[in-house]
Design a protein around this motif. Structure first.
Motif, mmCIF file in Angstrom:
data_model
loop_
_atom_site.group_PDB
_atom_site.id
_atom_site.type_symbol
_atom_site.label_atom_id
_atom_site.label_comp_id
_atom_site.label_asym_id
_atom_site.label_seq_id
_atom_site.Cartn_x
_atom_site.Cartn_y
_atom_site.Cartn_z
ATOM 1 N N LEU A 93 0.894 -1.427 -0.035
ATOM 2 C CA LEU A 93 0.154 -0.040 -0.052
ATOM 3 C C LEU A 93 0.881 1.291 0.165
ATOM 4 N N GLN A 97 -1.604 5.742 2.489
ATOM 5 C CA GLN A 97 -2.582 4.861 3.164
ATOM 6 C C GLN A 97 -2.251 4.018 4.407
ATOM 7 N N ILE A 101 -4.637 4.169 7.553
ATOM 8 C CA ILE A 101 -5.079 2.958 8.179
ATOM 9 C C ILE A 101 -4.709 3.150 9.700
ATOM 10 N N GLN A 104 -7.286 6.211 10.920
ATOM 11 C CA GLN A 104 -8.674 6.411 10.342
ATOM 12 C C GLN A 104 -9.636 5.963 11.635
ATOM 13 N N ARG A 108 -11.366 11.610 10.870
ATOM 14 C CA ARG A 108 -11.957 11.553 9.623
ATOM 15 C C ARG A 108 -11.760 12.721 8.813
ATOM 16 N N PRO B 14 -8.383 3.590 -3.611
ATOM 17 C CA PRO B 14 -6.892 2.968 -3.773
ATOM 18 C C PRO B 14 -7.126 1.517 -3.926
ATOM 19 N N GLN B 15 -8.273 1.101 -3.377
ATOM 20 C CA GLN B 15 -8.393 -0.568 -3.446
ATOM 21 C C GLN B 15 -8.921 -0.946 -4.886
ATOM 22 N N SER B 214 -13.388 2.890 5.001
ATOM 23 C CA SER B 214 -12.092 2.641 6.045
ATOM 24 C C SER B 214 -12.225 0.938 6.381
ATOM 25 N N ASN B 217 -9.923 -0.751 4.034
ATOM 26 C CA ASN B 217 -8.662 -0.248 4.393
ATOM 27 C C ASN B 217 -8.065 -1.338 5.373
ATOM 28 N N VAL B 220 -7.479 -4.844 3.646
ATOM 29 C CA VAL B 220 -6.200 -5.112 3.063
ATOM 30 C C VAL B 220 -4.977 -4.943 3.945
#
Lengths: 238, 354
Positions: A93, A97, A101, A104, A108, B14-15, B214, B217, B220
Motif C-alpha cells: 500500500l 494509505q 489506516i 482512521q 476523519r 486505492p483498492q 475504512s 482499508n 487489505v
C-alpha cells in the motif's frame, strides 16, 4: 509515577527459560533502553508486554491496571504502541494509505488529512506519500512504521531496534525524533544495539542477560560496569 | 445527504482499479450494451449468459476473502451448495405463491451466511490462517458433498423435499414475482437475465464502495501484515469474520441463482472440481481487484464452455494450464496486468499531451 510495571514475569519455551522472573518499572516520561546480547530475551519481553505471548506467571501493570489477560488490540487501546524489529509496514500500500489506516479510527475527513500531512512532515516523507511502502529505503520504512506507531498517540511507545540497518546520520535523526516525541510527553522503551543511539537518548538503561535483569542504571554506569562489559560490551568489541 | 454523497465518492479509491470519466463512460457503455442485448438475441443465448453471470457472485466472494482479505478459502462452494439446497427445500415445501420464492432466496442466503458465522468463528477466533484455512474450508465443502451424495434413500427428506443423493434435487419453482392479475415467473431467459444483471451491478458497485471505505482499508491491511494491523488496535479476528460472512452470502447468492436458473442442484456443485474452478477464474482475472475478477471470470467461463463443446475432456486440462501460466507470467492476474498496463499507457499519453 510508574507507567509500566512488570512483576516477576516468567516465560518458558519448552525447557528454555526465556524470561526469568523479570521485574522492571518504567517511570512516566522516561526514555528507557533495553540492551543485552542476542538471545537475552529482549524481544520476548516486548511480546509479553504486547500480549502476543502470555507469561507463565507474573503480572503486567499499565498505568496501574493489570493488563496481563488483555488481548493485544485491547492493550493498544489502553495506550501502548509498537514499532517492530523487522519493519512492519503494509508493503503493498502507499505511504499515505499506511498512515491513513493507522489514523482512521480516530480521525476523519479534513482532520485526518491534516494529521497525515503533519506526520509526513515529521517523518520527512512528504515527497514519498504516493510511493508504495515496499519501495521505500530501509530507513524510510523504519520511520514510516514509527510514524504509524506514534499516530496512535500512545502513552508508551515500544521500539524494537528502531535504528537497525540505518546509517550513522539516519540513526542520529531517529534519536532526535525519539527525543521530540519524549518532549511531547511520550514514554519510550527501546531495544537497541547501537550504543551511540542509547547514549544519545536513554535516561536509564536495563541490561537483560539470559532472561534476567542483569544490571540497571545510567548509560555511564552501565558502560563502567565490568560485569556488563564481560557479557555484552566485551563481546561486542571483540 | 452528505453521507450519501460520500458513498458515491467511495466508488473510486486505492483498492479498485478504474477511475475518472473514461472508466465510468466505458462502464455505462458496457451496461447499456448488456441492457439492450436481450433485444437482439434469442432466449437460449440469453439464458446461457445468465448462467455465466450467476458464477460471478461466487468469484466476487473469493475476490473479497482471498484477494482483498488474504485468506484463501477453498470452500466457497460449501455456501453455494447450502444456499442452493436451502432454496430447494424451502420452495418445494412452501411453494411459490405470495412471492415466497423471493423470501426463500433471502432465507437461503441467510442460512449460508449463518453457517459461515459458525465456521468462521471457530477458524478466525481459533487463529487458523494461511494454508490451514484453505485445508479446513476445502474439507468442509468435500464433507458436505460426500454427505449429500449418500442421501439417495427415501428416508432422507426434509418435509416434502427429497434430497435424492447423487442425483440431486430438482423441480423447485423458479423465482416468481407476485403481480396483480398474473404472477411474473422468471424463467431462465430474459426475465431472470434482468434480475441477475441488476443484482450483479448492485453487488459490484456496493463492493467497490465497501472496499474503498475504512473497512476495506483494514481488510487489505490485514492481508498485508496482520500483526501490524492488530498492533494498530484493530481486532483483526472480527474483521476477518465479517469479510468471510459477506463472502459466504455472495457465494450463497450464486448457489440460489444457479438453482433457480437450472431448477436443480446436485452434490457435485460442492465437489473438488467445483471448488477449484472459482479459484482459477479469480486468479486468472486478478484476485485483488473487483473489475478484473468480473472480466476474468466471464472470459474464462466463456472459453471453458467453448472448449467443453468442441474439445470436451480437454477443457479441465486447459484450466490447469491456464492457472500455471498465470502464476508464472502474471501472478497478480492476467486481466489486472493488462488493465494496469492500459492505465500506465493512458497516464503517459495524457502527460505527453499536457
Amino acid at each position: 509515577m510508574s507507567l509500566l510495571e512488570l512483576r516477576k514475569l516468567n516465560k518458558h519455551f519448552g525447557g528454555l527459560h526465556v524470561t526469568n522472573s523479570v521485574d522492571l518499572t518504567l517511570q512516566t516520561g522516561e526514555i528507557h533502553c533495553l540492551i543485552g546480547p542476542n538471545g537475552a530475551g529482549k524481544s520476548t519481553l516486548f511480546r509479553l508486554i504486547l500480549g502476543e505471548h502470555h507469561p507463565g506467571s507474573g503480572d503486567i501493570l499499565f498505568a496501574g491496571e493489570n493488563i496481563t489477560a488483555l488481548k493485544s488490540f485491547a492493550r493498544i487501546h489502553r495506550g501502548l504502541s509498537v514499532k517492530f524489529q523487522v519493519p512492519g509496514v503494509f508493503k503493498g500500500l502507499s505511504v499515505r494509505q499506511n498512515l491513513e489506516i493507522a489514523l482512521q479510527s480516530r480521525q476523519r475527513g479534513a482532520e485526518l488529512n491534516a494529521e497525515i500531512a503533519r506526520l509526513l512532515a515529521f517523518l520527512g516523507l512528504e515527497s514519498e506519500q504516493a510511493q508504495i511502502a515496499g519501495n521505500l529505503s530501509h530507513g524510510q520504512k523504519q520511520w514510516l512504521e514509527i510514524g504509524m506507531a506514534v499516530s496512535l498517540k500512545p502513552r508508551l511507545l515500544l521500539l524494537d531496534e528502531p535504528t537497525a540497518g540505518m546509517s550513522p546520520e539516519e540513526t542520529h535523526m531517529t534519536g532526535e525524533m525519539v527525543q521530540r516525541l519524549n518532549a511531547d510527553g511520550m514514554t519510550v522503551l527501546a531495544i537497541e544495539h547501537d550504543m551511540a543511539f542509547v547514549r544519545q537518548v536513554a535516561h536509564r538503561v536495563t541490561v537483560l542477560h539470559l532472561g534476567q535483569v542483569f544490571a540497571q542504571g545510567s548509560i555511564d554506569e552501565i558502560v563502567a560496569d565490568e560485569r556488563v562489559a564481560a557479557i555484552y560490551l566485551g563481546q561486542a568489541h571483540a | 445527504m452528505n453521507g450519501f454523497l460520500s458513498l458515491f465518492r467511495r466508488l473510486e479509491g486505492p483498492q479498485t482499479v478504474g477511475r475518472g470519466p473514461a472508466f465510468w463512460g466505458l462502464f455505462a457503455l458496457v451496461l447499456a450494451v448488456a441492457l439492450a442485448y436481450p433485444l437482439f438475441s434469442d432466449g437460449y443465448t440469453v439464458g446461457n449468459t445468465v448462467y455465466f453471470f450467476v458464477w460471478v457472485f461466487i468469484a466476487l466472494s473469493l475476490c473479497l476473502i482471498w484477494g482483498y482479505g488474504g485468506s484463501l478459502s477453498f470452500g466457497q462452494t460449501a455456501f453455494f451448495g447450502i444456499a442452493g439446497y436451502g432454496y430447494g427445500i424451502l420452495t418445494i415445501n412452501f411453494g411459490s405463491a405470495y412471492g415466497f420464492t423471493l423470501v426463500a432466496l433471502v432465507a437461503a442466503v441467510a442460512i449460508a451466511a449463518l453457517f459461515a458465522v459458525l465456521l468462521g468463528y471457530f477458524m478466525f477466533f481459533g487463529r487458523i490462517a494461511g494454508v490451514f484455512l484453505g485445508i479446513v474450508t476445502l474439507a468442509v465443502t468435500l464433507m458436505l458433498e460426500r454427505f449429500m451424495a449418500q442421501t439417495a434413500g427415501p428416508e432422507w427428506h426434509i418435509g416434502a423435499a427429497r434430497l435424492n443423493g447423487f442425483n440431486g434435487m430438482s423441480a423447485m419453482p423458479p423465482l416468481t414475482i407476485p403481480w396483480p392479475g398474473e404472477p411474473i415467473v422468471l424463467f431462465a431467459d430474459v426475465g431472470l437475465y434482468y434480475l441477475v444483471l441488476g443484482l450483479l451491478v448492485f453487488v459490484y458497485l456496493a463492493l467497490r464502495i465497501l472496499m474503498n471505505s475504512s473497512f476495506g482499508n483494514i481488510i487489505v491491511a490485514i492481508r498485508e501484515n496482520p500483526e501490524r494491523a492488530e498492533m494498530l488496535g484493530y481486532d483483526i479476528r472480527k474483521y476477518q469474520l465479517i469479510t468471510f460472512v459477506i463472502g459466504a452470502a455472495l457465494a450463497g447468492l450464486s448457489g440460489v441463482l444457479y438453482t433457480v436458473w437450472g431448477q436443480y442442484i446436485t452434490p457435485s456443485s460442492m465437489g473438488m472440481t467445483a471448488a477449484a474452478l472459482p479459484l482459477i477464474w479469480v486468479a486468472v482475472g486478478g484476485r485483488s481487484d473487483l473489475t478484473s475478477t468480473v472480466i476474468g471470470t466471464l472470459v474464462v467461463l466463456a472459453a471453458f464452455q467453448a472448449l467443453t463443446i468442441y474439445g470436451s475432456q480437454y477443457a479441465l486440462v486447459f484450466m490447469g494450464v491456464l492457472l500455471v501460466l498465470t502464476v508464472l507470467i502474471a501472478p497478480n492476474g492476467l486481466v489486472l496486468g493488462v488493465m494496469n498496463w492500459l492505465g500506465r499507457l493512458a497516464s503517459r499519453l495524457t502527460q505527453r499531451a499536457g
